[in-house]
Every structure is written in C-alpha cells, then in structure tokens.
Design a protein around this motif. Sequence first.
Motif, PDB file in Angstrom:
ATOM      1  N   GLY A 174      14.481  -3.222   2.836  1.00  0.00           N
ATOM      2  CA  GLY A 174      14.315  -3.832   1.519  1.00  0.00           C
ATOM      3  C   GLY A 174      13.132  -4.786   1.467  1.00  0.00           C
ATOM      4  N   ILE A 175      12.952  -5.549   2.519  1.00  0.00           N
ATOM      5  CA  ILE A 175      11.834  -6.505   2.564  1.00  0.00           C
ATOM      6  C   ILE A 175      10.499  -5.768   2.598  1.00  0.00           C
ATOM      7  CG2 ILE A 175      10.728  -8.291   3.935  1.00  0.00           C
ATOM      8  CD1 ILE A 175      13.553  -9.156   4.801  1.00  0.00           C
ATOM      9  N   LEU A 176      10.401  -4.724   3.422  1.00  0.00           N
ATOM     10  CA  LEU A 176       9.152  -3.970   3.503  1.00  0.00           C
ATOM     11  C   LEU A 176       8.842  -3.260   2.193  1.00  0.00           C
ATOM     12  CD1 LEU A 176       9.260  -2.488   7.092  1.00  0.00           C
ATOM     13  CD2 LEU A 176       7.777  -4.281   6.214  1.00  0.00           C
ATOM     14  N   PHE A 177       9.855  -2.682   1.558  1.00  0.00           N
ATOM     15  CA  PHE A 177       9.624  -2.033   0.282  1.00  0.00           C
ATOM     16  C   PHE A 177       9.279  -3.039  -0.804  1.00  0.00           C
ATOM     17  CE2 PHE A 177      10.336   1.992   1.780  1.00  0.00           C
ATOM     18  CZ  PHE A 177      10.328   2.939   0.767  1.00  0.00           C
ATOM     19  N   LEU A 178       9.818  -4.228  -0.737  1.00  0.00           N
ATOM     20  CA  LEU A 178       9.473  -5.271  -1.704  1.00  0.00           C
ATOM     21  C   LEU A 178       8.010  -5.666  -1.548  1.00  0.00           C
ATOM     22  CD1 LEU A 178      10.725  -7.127  -3.885  1.00  0.00           C
ATOM     23  CD2 LEU A 178      11.039  -8.812  -2.099  1.00  0.00           C
ATOM     24  N   ILE A 179       7.564  -5.855  -0.325  1.00  0.00           N
ATOM     25  CA  ILE A 179       6.162  -6.199  -0.078  1.00  0.00           C
ATOM     26  C   ILE A 179       5.253  -5.048  -0.510  1.00  0.00           C
ATOM     27  CG2 ILE A 179       4.470  -6.662   1.738  1.00  0.00           C
ATOM     28  CD1 ILE A 179       6.745  -8.148   3.220  1.00  0.00           C
ATOM     29  N   PHE A 180       5.626  -3.816  -0.168  1.00  0.00           N
ATOM     30  CA  PHE A 180       4.834  -2.649  -0.545  1.00  0.00           C
ATOM     31  C   PHE A 180       4.778  -2.490  -2.064  1.00  0.00           C
ATOM     32  CE2 PHE A 180       4.580   1.994  -1.307  1.00  0.00           C
ATOM     33  CZ  PHE A 180       3.282   2.178  -0.863  1.00  0.00           C
ATOM     34  N   GLY A 181       5.893  -2.688  -2.742  1.00  0.00           N
ATOM     35  CA  GLY A 181       5.926  -2.579  -4.199  1.00  0.00           C
ATOM     36  C   GLY A 181       5.061  -3.623  -4.874  1.00  0.00           C
ATOM     37  N   ILE A 182       5.056  -4.832  -4.350  1.00  0.00           N
ATOM     38  CA  ILE A 182       4.200  -5.887  -4.901  1.00  0.00           C
ATOM     39  C   ILE A 182       2.733  -5.550  -4.693  1.00  0.00           C
ATOM     40  CG2 ILE A 182       3.533  -8.307  -4.628  1.00  0.00           C
ATOM     41  CD1 ILE A 182       6.510  -8.903  -4.086  1.00  0.00           C
ATOM     42  N   CYS A 183       2.397  -5.029  -3.518  1.00  0.00           N
ATOM     43  CA  CYS A 183       1.001  -4.640  -3.252  1.00  0.00           C
ATOM     44  C   CYS A 183       0.553  -3.511  -4.167  1.00  0.00           C
ATOM     45  CB  CYS A 183       0.831  -4.227  -1.796  1.00  0.00           C
ATOM     46  SG  CYS A 183       0.960  -5.591  -0.641  1.00  0.00           S
ATOM     47  N   VAL A 184       1.393  -2.521  -4.372  1.00  0.00           N
ATOM     48  CA  VAL A 184       1.047  -1.416  -5.267  1.00  0.00           C
ATOM     49  C   VAL A 184       0.897  -1.925  -6.694  1.00  0.00           C
ATOM     50  CG1 VAL A 184       1.908   0.751  -6.253  1.00  0.00           C
ATOM     51  CG2 VAL A 184       2.075   0.348  -3.808  1.00  0.00           C
ATOM     52  N   PHE A 185       1.769  -2.837  -7.115  1.00  0.00           N
ATOM     53  CA  PHE A 185       1.658  -3.407  -8.457  1.00  0.00           C
ATOM     54  C   PHE A 185       0.344  -4.173  -8.627  1.00  0.00           C
ATOM     55  CE2 PHE A 185       2.275  -6.727 -11.614  1.00  0.00           C
ATOM     56  CZ  PHE A 185       2.712  -5.973 -12.694  1.00  0.00           C
ATOM     57  N   LEU A 186      -0.042  -4.944  -7.608  1.00  0.00           N
ATOM     58  CA  LEU A 186      -1.291  -5.709  -7.696  1.00  0.00           C
ATOM     59  C   LEU A 186      -2.515  -4.803  -7.743  1.00  0.00           C
ATOM     60  CD1 LEU A 186      -0.527  -8.703  -5.324  1.00  0.00           C
ATOM     61  CD2 LEU A 186      -0.634  -8.708  -7.813  1.00  0.00           C
ATOM     62  N   VAL A 187      -2.489  -3.700  -7.000  1.00  0.00           N
ATOM     63  CA  VAL A 187      -3.595  -2.741  -7.072  1.00  0.00           C
ATOM     64  C   VAL A 187      -3.647  -2.098  -8.454  1.00  0.00           C
ATOM     65  CG1 VAL A 187      -4.423  -0.519  -6.191  1.00  0.00           C
ATOM     66  CG2 VAL A 187      -3.714  -2.302  -4.615  1.00  0.00           C
ATOM     67  N   GLY A 188      -2.499  -1.759  -9.007  1.00  0.00           N
ATOM     68  CA  GLY A 188      -2.460  -1.203 -10.359  1.00  0.00           C
ATOM     69  C   GLY A 188      -2.948  -2.195 -11.392  1.00  0.00           C
ATOM     70  N   LEU A 189      -2.591  -3.460 -11.228  1.00  0.00           N
ATOM     71  CA  LEU A 189      -3.057  -4.491 -12.147  1.00  0.00           C
ATOM     72  C   LEU A 189      -4.559  -4.682 -12.044  1.00  0.00           C
ATOM     73  CD1 LEU A 189      -2.078  -6.651 -14.182  1.00  0.00           C
ATOM     74  CD2 LEU A 189      -1.931  -8.224 -12.254  1.00  0.00           C
ATOM     75  N   TYR A 190      -5.078  -4.591 -10.838  1.00  0.00           N
ATOM     76  CA  TYR A 190      -6.519  -4.710 -10.626  1.00  0.00           C
ATOM     77  C   TYR A 190      -7.265  -3.564 -11.316  1.00  0.00           C
ATOM     78  CZ  TYR A 190     -10.921  -5.314  -8.079  1.00  0.00           C
ATOM     79  OH  TYR A 190     -12.237  -5.507  -7.753  1.00  0.00           O
ATOM     80  N   MET A 191      -6.726  -2.353 -11.200  1.00  0.00           N
ATOM     81  CA  MET A 191      -7.360  -1.215 -11.868  1.00  0.00           C
ATOM     82  C   MET A 191      -7.173  -1.300 -13.377  1.00  0.00           C
ATOM     83  SD  MET A 191      -6.828   2.131  -9.468  1.00  0.00           S
ATOM     84  CE  MET A 191      -5.070   2.019  -9.300  1.00  0.00           C
ATOM     85  N   TYR A 192      -6.039  -1.810 -13.827  1.00  0.00           N
ATOM     86  CA  TYR A 192      -5.769  -1.907 -15.264  1.00  0.00           C
ATOM     87  C   TYR A 192      -6.712  -2.891 -15.947  1.00  0.00           C
ATOM     88  CZ  TYR A 192      -3.199  -2.252 -19.625  1.00  0.00           C
ATOM     89  OH  TYR A 192      -2.850  -2.221 -20.946  1.00  0.00           O
ATOM     90  N   THR A 193      -7.200  -3.873 -15.221  1.00  0.00           N
ATOM     91  CA  THR A 193      -8.141  -4.823 -15.809  1.00  0.00           C
ATOM     92  C   THR A 193      -9.557  -4.272 -15.879  1.00  0.00           C
ATOM     93  OG1 THR A 193      -8.460  -5.901 -13.671  1.00  0.00           O
ATOM     94  CG2 THR A 193      -6.811  -6.858 -15.147  1.00  0.00           C
ATOM     95  N   ILE A 225      -5.169   4.935 -15.094  1.00  0.00           N
ATOM     96  CA  ILE A 225      -4.717   5.072 -13.700  1.00  0.00           C
ATOM     97  C   ILE A 225      -3.975   3.808 -13.263  1.00  0.00           C
ATOM     98  CG2 ILE A 225      -5.492   5.278 -11.306  1.00  0.00           C
ATOM     99  CD1 ILE A 225      -7.808   7.003 -12.358  1.00  0.00           C
ATOM    100  N   GLY A 226      -4.492   2.642 -13.646  1.00  0.00           N
ATOM    101  CA  GLY A 226      -3.833   1.385 -13.300  1.00  0.00           C
ATOM    102  C   GLY A 226      -2.477   1.248 -13.950  1.00  0.00           C
ATOM    103  N   LYS A 227      -2.364   1.705 -15.198  1.00  0.00           N
ATOM    104  CA  LYS A 227      -1.074   1.637 -15.898  1.00  0.00           C
ATOM    105  C   LYS A 227      -0.032   2.482 -15.186  1.00  0.00           C
ATOM    106  CE  LYS A 227      -0.482   4.149 -19.442  1.00  0.00           C
ATOM    107  NZ  LYS A 227      -0.521   4.798 -20.757  1.00  0.00           N
ATOM    108  N   TRP A 228      -0.392   3.693 -14.799  1.00  0.00           N
ATOM    109  CA  TRP A 228       0.566   4.564 -14.136  1.00  0.00           C
ATOM    110  C   TRP A 228       0.863   4.106 -12.712  1.00  0.00           C
ATOM    111  CZ3 TRP A 228       3.831   7.289 -16.603  1.00  0.00           C
ATOM    112  CH2 TRP A 228       3.530   7.734 -17.884  1.00  0.00           C
TER     113      TRP A 228
END
Length: 71
Positions: free
Chosen positions: A5-24, A48-51
């Motif tokens: 759960g901890i690793l997936f939480l960290i991975f999910g946050i990283c993927v979200f931040l990359v998506g947010l970076y592309m969305y901007t 691509i960032g939104k998805w």
Amino acid sequence: MSGFGILFLIFGICVFLVGLYMYTGHKLDILTWRAAYKNLDIDQWKNIGKWTMITSIFILLLAIVGLIFNF
C-alpha cells in the motif's frame, strides 16, 4: 502498514504529479525522443496529462484498498 500500500501510494502520487506537469503544458524530454511525441502541440500534451492523472486515481484507489486490508 503494508509495504504494498505504501509503495502504491508513492507511485500513484508520482504518476499524478507527472500528469499534472504535462497538463500544465510542459513537454517531457524523456517522451519527446519518440517519433510519436515529437510534433505534439500544447492541447495534446494537456490531453495526455489529463488521462495520466485519471489513471493515477485508480492507482491511488488500489493503494488505499491495500492500506485498509493490509495485503
């Protein structure tokens, strides 16, 4: 707490931040070397960032389930 759960939480946050970076509207240099991503405009990077952010929500939900049930 579960390591899964901890690793997936960290991975999910990283993927979200990359998506947010592309969305901007920023381009990722690691993707632009591929021929499919060379000539994308800002609207396509935003799409691509939104998805990517939507996909990260599913990863975060899996992390929350992992933390609740301690797989």
